[in-house]
Design an enzyme around this catalytic site. Sequence first.
Site, PDB file in Angstrom:
ATOM      1  N   HIS A   1       0.795  -1.500   0.088  1.00  0.00           N
ATOM      2  CA  HIS A   1       0.092  -0.005  -0.007  1.00  0.00           C
ATOM      3  C   HIS A   1       0.901   1.186  -0.029  1.00  0.00           C
ATOM      4  CE1 HIS A   1      -3.483   2.328   1.317  1.00  0.00           C
ATOM      5  NE2 HIS A   1      -2.583   3.075   1.917  1.00  0.00           N
ATOM      6  N   GLU A   2       2.053   1.314   0.922  1.00  0.00           N
ATOM      7  CA  GLU A   2       2.811   2.515   1.147  1.00  0.00           C
ATOM      8  C   GLU A   2       3.642   2.752  -0.234  1.00  0.00           C
ATOM      9  OE1 GLU A   2       2.145   4.771   3.294  1.00  0.00           O
ATOM     10  OE2 GLU A   2       0.765   3.273   4.511  1.00  0.00           O
TER      11      GLU A   2
HETATM   12 ZN   LIG Z   1      -2.564   4.998   2.513  1.00  0.00          ZN
END
Ligand SMILES: [Zn+2]
Length: 445
Positions: free
Chosen positions: A221-222
């Site tokens: 996600h990051e």
């Molecule tokens: Zn995020």
Amino acid sequence: LLFSPLRCLFLLLMFSSLARPFPKKGRMQHNKSEYLQHFYGYQPKAERQKRTADPDGDADWTTGLCDKVQTMQRFFGLPPTGELTKDTLAVMKRPRCGLSDVERFGETIRWKKTTLSYRLEMIRHWHPDTSKVNRTFRAAWKLWSSVAPLKFRKRNRREADIVISFHNGDHKDGSPFDGQGGILAHAFLPGSGIGGDVHFDADEDWSFNSTGFNLFAVAAHEFGHALGLPHSSDPGAIMYPAYSFAPNYELQLSFRDVKDVQHLYGDPNFPSLVLKKPPPRTPDKCDPDLSFDAATELQQEVLFFKDRFMWRKHPQFEETGITLISSLWPDTVPSHLDAVYENVGRNVLTFFKGHQYWELRQLKMEEGFPRNISDLGFPSRIQSVDAALHFRNDRYTVYDEQQKMMDGSAMLTEQQWPGIPAPIDAAVFFEECYTYHFNNMLFLT
Ligand SMILES: [Zn+2]
Ligand SMILES: *[C@@H]1O[C@H](CO)[C@@H](O)[C@H](O)[C@H]1NC(C)=O
Ligand SMILES: *[C@@H]1O[C@H](CO)[C@@H](O)[C@H](O)[C@H]1NC(C)=O
Ligand SMILES: *[C@@H]1O[C@H](CO)[C@@H](O)[C@H](O)[C@H]1NC(C)=O
Ligand SMILES: *[C@@H]1O[C@H](CO)[C@@H](O)[C@H](O)[C@H]1NC(C)=O
Ligand SMILES: [Ca+2]
Ligand SMILES: [Ca+2]
Ligand SMILES: [Zn+2]
């Protein structure tokens, strides 16, 4: 239509009554005002008055707050009541990414090159197997490089575009971490210096499996942010801000993630069709081929379930929001349910899957579950439960909760509702997409 000043005044009162001394864990998740400020750009009265000297400050504040609560509810597929309902508070408390849900970065914020370097800073607070950490990050980058014309190169010493590090508390970038739970990580958009960098909260219990927080899931996600992607309200997307990791679910980019990253880095010459298998699409409630796993009423709402997702139909609102089952209920509620039903009298929601069932009261799992459906007095020939409890293939049975007994004679569904196709997956009242196909009563197969 949906906004009522009285309701918001009530909301204000709730706000003050919720005020508590500073909790050590997940600070932002316990301060609703701070949550809405941080993730939804809400500006409280004091700050706004400084800026605009608004004579109608109070009303404005209330309106602003209600709006932000509604925006948040829409984002997470909750009925947009503007009230801090139990569900809303439950979603606010879920672990998540530290970036805002409403900022749109635009197409211009992206790397201008296609080979990016990354470096892992020494991990001071945690002593994992570094080869596992290195493998995890490599795999997370690979998710993105396999769908877009990007390459990621690890560096051990020299400067890198993307620096990955673990920090606790205030680490001097204006976005302090909050101890265990709450915010898990954040990242910076592409750019020089801190741009593209990824920070993990060192106070979390990171893992390579499903205990604590899965490093791979959060990194995937990051890294999306480090490439310039904003949050997605599609609960099937990796860029959905809430943490969701299920041990039995293969983490992969969704159709939405692939589309978004290809939009930023797409190269007309890059054959996007070479993907080995198409990325999964989040089910669309209006897809005529969709069949639900289960459906139930819950107070005034009707809930529909499919895989990891659920839709909530509130009689007051036209839109039906989609959310993850796990964003509302504990991870112990499984995906791919067979049936769900509400016992209004006992104020309990029962979930069925295979020969097991779970009971939830007030969004909380009751002790001692899952249990075997044979405990409900089901005859041994009943191996699992379909649809609204009363249906199993082409037969339906009536379960008498008082007596913990099944009505012995399973009846053919067709005798009761002639013309209803069997087997039935979910029997519900639903009109949003299908009014012209069916009358209001809809039986899905
Ligand atoms: Zn995020
Ligand atoms: C919540 O956050 C706001 C803004 O940072 C702050 O003014 C307020 O005192 C906080 N409330 C609690 C209960 O911590
Ligand atoms: C993992 O990466 C770190 C940081 O770059 C490095 O110091 C370490 O030697 C690597 N571990 C293995 C087993 O390759
Ligand atoms: C997950 O990994 C940890 C070590 O990182 C280990 O102690 C634990 O038993 C594992 N749990 C499962 C369910 O595999
Ligand atoms: C639970 O029920 C299933 C089928 O109804 C049965 O096969 C299984 O043996 C039961 N398990 C236990 C632990 O009672
Ligand atoms: Ca945290
Ligand atoms: Ca950088
Ligand atoms: Zn940081």
